[in-house]
Design a protein around this motif. Structure first.
Motif, PDB file in Angstrom:
ATOM      1  N   THR A  25      42.637  46.749  35.370  1.00  0.00           N
ATOM      2  CA  THR A  25      41.965  45.511  35.764  1.00  0.00           C
ATOM      3  C   THR A  25      42.787  44.869  36.872  1.00  0.00           C
ATOM      4  O   THR A  25      43.884  44.359  36.609  1.00  0.00           O
ATOM      5  CB  THR A  25      41.839  44.539  34.581  1.00  0.00           C
ATOM      6  N   PRO A  26      42.318  44.892  38.093  1.00  0.00           N
ATOM      7  CA  PRO A  26      43.114  44.325  39.190  1.00  0.00           C
ATOM      8  C   PRO A  26      43.288  42.825  39.023  1.00  0.00           C
ATOM      9  O   PRO A  26      42.411  42.135  38.486  1.00  0.00           O
ATOM     10  CB  PRO A  26      42.293  44.667  40.435  1.00  0.00           C
ATOM     11  N   LYS A  27      44.397  42.341  39.467  1.00  0.00           N
ATOM     12  CA  LYS A  27      44.678  40.910  39.399  1.00  0.00           C
ATOM     13  C   LYS A  27      43.701  40.148  40.291  1.00  0.00           C
ATOM     14  O   LYS A  27      43.366  40.575  41.389  1.00  0.00           O
ATOM     15  CB  LYS A  27      46.109  40.637  39.854  1.00  0.00           C
ATOM     16  N   ARG A  28      43.224  39.018  39.788  1.00  0.00           N
ATOM     17  CA  ARG A  28      42.305  38.196  40.580  1.00  0.00           C
ATOM     18  C   ARG A  28      43.021  37.681  41.825  1.00  0.00           C
ATOM     19  O   ARG A  28      44.135  37.172  41.742  1.00  0.00           O
ATOM     20  CB  ARG A  28      41.782  37.034  39.747  1.00  0.00           C
ATOM     21  N   PRO A  29      42.401  37.802  42.985  1.00  0.00           N
ATOM     22  CA  PRO A  29      43.027  37.304  44.215  1.00  0.00           C
ATOM     23  C   PRO A  29      43.394  35.830  44.107  1.00  0.00           C
ATOM     24  O   PRO A  29      42.688  35.043  43.471  1.00  0.00           O
ATOM     25  CB  PRO A  29      41.951  37.543  45.284  1.00  0.00           C
ATOM     26  N   ALA A  30      44.476  35.476  44.718  1.00  0.00           N
ATOM     27  CA  ALA A  30      44.980  34.096  44.661  1.00  0.00           C
ATOM     28  C   ALA A  30      43.924  33.116  45.155  1.00  0.00           C
ATOM     29  O   ALA A  30      43.230  33.368  46.147  1.00  0.00           O
ATOM     30  CB  ALA A  30      46.249  33.971  45.498  1.00  0.00           C
ATOM     31  N   GLY A  31      43.809  32.008  44.448  1.00  0.00           N
ATOM     32  CA  GLY A  31      42.893  30.951  44.853  1.00  0.00           C
ATOM     33  C   GLY A  31      41.480  31.110  44.346  1.00  0.00           C
ATOM     34  O   GLY A  31      40.638  30.234  44.584  1.00  0.00           O
ATOM     35  N   GLN A  32      41.178  32.211  43.648  1.00  0.00           N
ATOM     36  CA  GLN A  32      39.825  32.443  43.146  1.00  0.00           C
ATOM     37  C   GLN A  32      39.732  32.110  41.660  1.00  0.00           C
ATOM     38  O   GLN A  32      40.719  32.198  40.934  1.00  0.00           O
ATOM     39  CB  GLN A  32      39.402  33.894  43.380  1.00  0.00           C
ATOM     40  N   THR A  33      38.545  31.737  41.232  1.00  0.00           N
ATOM     41  CA  THR A  33      38.250  31.536  39.816  1.00  0.00           C
ATOM     42  C   THR A  33      36.959  32.269  39.483  1.00  0.00           C
ATOM     43  O   THR A  33      36.231  32.710  40.372  1.00  0.00           O
ATOM     44  CB  THR A  33      38.099  30.037  39.477  1.00  0.00           C
ATOM     45  N   ASP A  34      36.673  32.372  38.195  1.00  0.00           N
ATOM     46  CA  ASP A  34      35.485  33.104  37.780  1.00  0.00           C
ATOM     47  C   ASP A  34      34.209  32.378  38.218  1.00  0.00           C
ATOM     48  O   ASP A  34      34.231  31.189  38.545  1.00  0.00           O
ATOM     49  CB  ASP A  34      35.474  33.301  36.264  1.00  0.00           C
ATOM     50  N   THR A 152      31.069  52.933  41.344  1.00  0.00           N
ATOM     51  CA  THR A 152      32.493  53.201  41.128  1.00  0.00           C
ATOM     52  C   THR A 152      33.188  51.923  40.691  1.00  0.00           C
ATOM     53  O   THR A 152      32.712  50.817  40.964  1.00  0.00           O
ATOM     54  CB  THR A 152      33.179  53.725  42.397  1.00  0.00           C
ATOM     55  N   MET A 153      34.333  52.080  40.030  1.00  0.00           N
ATOM     56  CA  MET A 153      35.093  50.905  39.617  1.00  0.00           C
ATOM     57  C   MET A 153      35.580  50.124  40.829  1.00  0.00           C
ATOM     58  O   MET A 153      35.594  48.888  40.832  1.00  0.00           O
ATOM     59  CB  MET A 153      36.269  51.327  38.735  1.00  0.00           C
ATOM     60  N   GLU A 154      35.970  50.827  41.865  1.00  0.00           N
ATOM     61  CA  GLU A 154      36.435  50.153  43.090  1.00  0.00           C
ATOM     62  C   GLU A 154      35.334  49.258  43.660  1.00  0.00           C
ATOM     63  O   GLU A 154      35.581  48.102  44.042  1.00  0.00           O
ATOM     64  CB  GLU A 154      36.859  51.190  44.126  1.00  0.00           C
ATOM     65  N   ASP A 155      34.122  49.777  43.704  1.00  0.00           N
ATOM     66  CA  ASP A 155      33.012  48.994  44.249  1.00  0.00           C
ATOM     67  C   ASP A 155      32.631  47.832  43.333  1.00  0.00           C
ATOM     68  O   ASP A 155      32.258  46.753  43.802  1.00  0.00           O
ATOM     69  CB  ASP A 155      31.802  49.906  44.476  1.00  0.00           C
ATOM     70  N   ILE A 156      32.689  48.058  42.029  1.00  0.00           N
ATOM     71  CA  ILE A 156      32.389  46.979  41.082  1.00  0.00           C
ATOM     72  C   ILE A 156      33.337  45.807  41.295  1.00  0.00           C
ATOM     73  O   ILE A 156      32.922  44.648  41.392  1.00  0.00           O
ATOM     74  CB  ILE A 156      32.461  47.498  39.636  1.00  0.00           C
ATOM     75  N   TRP A 157      34.631  46.104  41.362  1.00  0.00           N
ATOM     76  CA  TRP A 157      35.608  45.022  41.556  1.00  0.00           C
ATOM     77  C   TRP A 157      35.464  44.367  42.929  1.00  0.00           C
ATOM     78  O   TRP A 157      35.682  43.152  43.072  1.00  0.00           O
ATOM     79  CB  TRP A 157      37.026  45.548  41.369  1.00  0.00           C
ATOM     80  N   ALA A 158      35.060  45.151  43.923  1.00  0.00           N
ATOM     81  CA  ALA A 158      34.860  44.571  45.261  1.00  0.00           C
ATOM     82  C   ALA A 158      33.741  43.533  45.235  1.00  0.00           C
ATOM     83  O   ALA A 158      33.859  42.455  45.839  1.00  0.00           O
ATOM     84  CB  ALA A 158      34.547  45.668  46.272  1.00  0.00           C
ATOM     85  N   LEU A 159      32.656  43.834  44.524  1.00  0.00           N
ATOM     86  CA  LEU A 159      31.561  42.868  44.421  1.00  0.00           C
ATOM     87  C   LEU A 159      31.991  41.623  43.665  1.00  0.00           C
ATOM     88  O   LEU A 159      31.667  40.489  44.063  1.00  0.00           O
ATOM     89  CB  LEU A 159      30.358  43.514  43.739  1.00  0.00           C
ATOM     90  N   ILE A 160      32.715  41.803  42.568  1.00  0.00           N
ATOM     91  CA  ILE A 160      33.191  40.650  41.798  1.00  0.00           C
ATOM     92  C   ILE A 160      34.088  39.773  42.651  1.00  0.00           C
ATOM     93  O   ILE A 160      33.927  38.541  42.700  1.00  0.00           O
ATOM     94  CB  ILE A 160      33.937  41.128  40.533  1.00  0.00           C
ATOM     95  N   ASN A 161      35.043  40.392  43.321  1.00  0.00           N
ATOM     96  CA  ASN A 161      35.984  39.608  44.122  1.00  0.00           C
ATOM     97  C   ASN A 161      35.295  38.850  45.246  1.00  0.00           C
ATOM     98  O   ASN A 161      35.627  37.696  45.529  1.00  0.00           O
ATOM     99  CB  ASN A 161      37.071  40.529  44.696  1.00  0.00           C
ATOM    100  N   MET A 162      34.311  39.490  45.878  1.00  0.00           N
ATOM    101  CA  MET A 162      33.610  38.824  46.976  1.00  0.00           C
ATOM    102  C   MET A 162      32.750  37.678  46.449  1.00  0.00           C
ATOM    103  O   MET A 162      32.696  36.592  47.058  1.00  0.00           O
ATOM    104  CB  MET A 162      32.760  39.816  47.752  1.00  0.00           C
ATOM    105  N   ALA A 163      32.080  37.892  45.331  1.00  0.00           N
ATOM    106  CA  ALA A 163      31.253  36.826  44.756  1.00  0.00           C
ATOM    107  C   ALA A 163      32.117  35.632  44.353  1.00  0.00           C
ATOM    108  O   ALA A 163      31.731  34.476  44.542  1.00  0.00           O
ATOM    109  CB  ALA A 163      30.473  37.353  43.558  1.00  0.00           C
ATOM    110  N   GLU A 164      33.293  35.913  43.787  1.00  0.00           N
ATOM    111  CA  GLU A 164      34.194  34.830  43.399  1.00  0.00           C
ATOM    112  C   GLU A 164      34.772  34.134  44.631  1.00  0.00           C
ATOM    113  O   GLU A 164      34.886  32.903  44.663  1.00  0.00           O
ATOM    114  CB  GLU A 164      35.314  35.381  42.526  1.00  0.00           C
ATOM    115  N   LYS A 165      35.118  34.899  45.631  1.00  0.00           N
ATOM    116  CA  LYS A 165      35.689  34.326  46.848  1.00  0.00           C
ATOM    117  C   LYS A 165      34.694  33.417  47.561  1.00  0.00           C
ATOM    118  O   LYS A 165      35.025  32.294  47.969  1.00  0.00           O
ATOM    119  CB  LYS A 165      36.122  35.452  47.792  1.00  0.00           C
ATOM    120  N   LYS A 166      33.460  33.879  47.685  1.00  0.00           N
ATOM    121  CA  LYS A 166      32.453  33.143  48.439  1.00  0.00           C
ATOM    122  C   LYS A 166      31.657  32.164  47.581  1.00  0.00           C
ATOM    123  O   LYS A 166      30.889  31.368  48.128  1.00  0.00           O
ATOM    124  CB  LYS A 166      31.487  34.132  49.108  1.00  0.00           C
TER     125      LYS A 166
END
Length: 456
Positions: A25-34, A152-166
């Motif tokens: 489970t990659p660490k959530r990028p700094a400054g992001q929340t769920d 893929t897991m990489e793509d799943i996490w990429a979508l999560i991170n982008m949705a949280e970031k934006k």
């Protein structure tokens, strides 16, 4: 990679614990929340751009011509004739033609960059979903992605991170959660008719013999040839996860998968492509079992090869009742859990057979979901898998217009799609248990029950 064991002394039934294969489970990028229960500013009009106008795209364009508050703003497909076909759908509906993009692999990017697009609706092959969704969110757009959302897991996490970031909605277009029987049964479960729901089943069992040639450039069969595991899990996963409140009070902990050899898949691939099929990967039949944090279970199956009646194998097992859709629709309810004022033949019920047909009809009428009460008649007229597709699109627009959480969020996308890579991981390691990450990274229990959002 092996599965470790250790001795424990919790109960006589749990002498050995099999440690699942660890999934990072990659660490959530700094400054992001769920983004659990994310709400965004209301959109008076939801301006939609469609990417992918092949098998599913034109019908989506047609449905959106019937949705109040939605405006079709742009169309994109690599093939110009497909864009033109959808332009004609607009004209037939009495609407003006809209900007169209085609002719190159990247033509869709211009659609995402338009200032008059709020939502990008992606109806392309599986492997292009994520790059399109990420680019659209980078441009500040909400996205809705056909199933599965990511492979893929990489793509799943990429979508999560982008949705949280934006702080944008990233929804998967899972229509089966709006099926009349499944949504009615969900309402029954949420109102306690089945007691505690402890097990759910789902599947995609659908022989695609009549459809393989319709997929552009043979992309779907090629994907099955290259990938082992349940590559199309979400029609079964969606209704099952909603009934079990996944990431709304419970979470999936681990899975175990089994598959057959590709007995028919290999031969079919050779017949349709003329290529050698000795390395065909996808088993004809794949089964996955899932265990949750609260000790509940799911069973999900995939079979697009063998001749069988279509089935999503929808079942809910509760401590006081049972729902089953395929091959026979029916309910089993403990008599004391139903009021004699609600259904006929109240005394003619038992816990080892389906209730009589008149009782089933009375129950389905009594527990008809609000969504169906409001939309059923229009949905049947507009169509799309019996109306499921229209309700899915209508609810998406309704929630965006009213600043409500969507019925399905980016974590649903992740949870329902993760069987693609994780079932493969289990199968490639002798059907070992595999950990399912908490895609919310700690927020799975913030909302206690799954419920649809309404203005009032």
């Amino acid at each position: 990679m092996a599965c470790k064991t250790k001795q424990v002394g919790a109960t006589s039934m749990d002498k050995i614990v099999y440690q699942p294969i660890k999934v990072e489970t990659p660490k959530r990028p700094a400054g992001q929340t769920d983004v659990v229960n994310l709400v965004t500013p209301k959109l008076e009009t939801v301006r939609v751009g469609f990417i992918g106008l092949g098998m599913r795209g034109p019908s989506a364009v047609q449905r959106f011509t019937h949705i109040p508050g939605a405006k079709i703003a742009a169309l994109a497909d690599i093939r110009p004739e497909r864009v033109e076909k959808s332009q004609q759908i607009l004209e037939k509906a009495g609407l003006a033609r809209v900007p169209g993009y085609s002719g190159s692999q990247d033509a869709w990017k211009a659609l995402c960059e338009r200032e008059d697009v709020d939502l990008v609706y992606i109806v392309t092959d599986w492997e292009t979903h994520v790059p399109m969704a990420l680019y659209a969110m980078e441009q500040g757009k909400h996205v809705a992605i056909e199933v599965p959302g990511a492979m893929t897991m990489e793509d799943i996490w990429a979508l999560i991170n982008m949705a949280e970031k934006k702080r944008l909605h990233c929804m998967m277009l899972e229509n089966c959660v709006y099926d009349y029987f499944e949504l009615t049964s969900l309402n029954m479960a949420q109102q306690g008719l089945f007691g505690e729901v402890i097990h759910a089943e789902g599947s995609y069992i659908h022989s695609l013999d009549d459809f393989w040639k319709a997929y552009w450039n043979n992309w779907r069969l090629d994907y099955n040839a290259k990938h082992r595991g349940d590559v199309y899990p979400t029609h079964g996963m969606g209704p099952a996860c909603q009934a079990l409140d996944i990431h709304r009070g419970d979470k999936m902990n681990y899975l175990v998968s089994f598959d057959t050899k590709p007995f028919k898949g290999k031969k079919l691939y050779e017949q349709l492509t003329g290529k050698n099929g000795d390395n065909f990967q996808n088993g004809d039949h794949t089964m996955t079992m899932i265990k949750t944090e609260k000790g509940k279970t799911m069973q999900i199956q995939h079979n697009v090869m063998t001749p069988r009646p279509y089935s999503r194998m929808y079942q809910l097992t509760g401590t006081q009742g049972f729902a089953n859709k395929y091959p026979t629709q029916g309910y089993t309810i403990e008599p004391e859990n139903i009021s004699k004022d609600d259904v006929p033949n109240h005394e003619n019920l038992n816990s080892h057979g389906f209730v009589p047909e008149d009782v089933k009809k009375a129950l389905m009428q009594k527990y008809k979901h609000r969504i169906h009460i409001e939309l059923e008649e229009q949905a049947k007229k507009v169509g799309g898998h019996g109306g499921m597709d229209f309700i899915m699109d209508y609810r998406l627009v309704y929630c965006l217009r009213n600043g409500l959480p969507l019925d399905m969020d980016v974590y649903d996308l992740a949870e329902w799609s993760c069987l693609v890579p994780l079932s493969k991981l289990s199968l490639e390691n002798g059907s070992a248990p595999v950990e399912i990450p908490d895609f919310t990274r700690g927020a799975w229990n913030k909302v206690k029950k799954y419920r649809h959002a309404f203005v009032d």
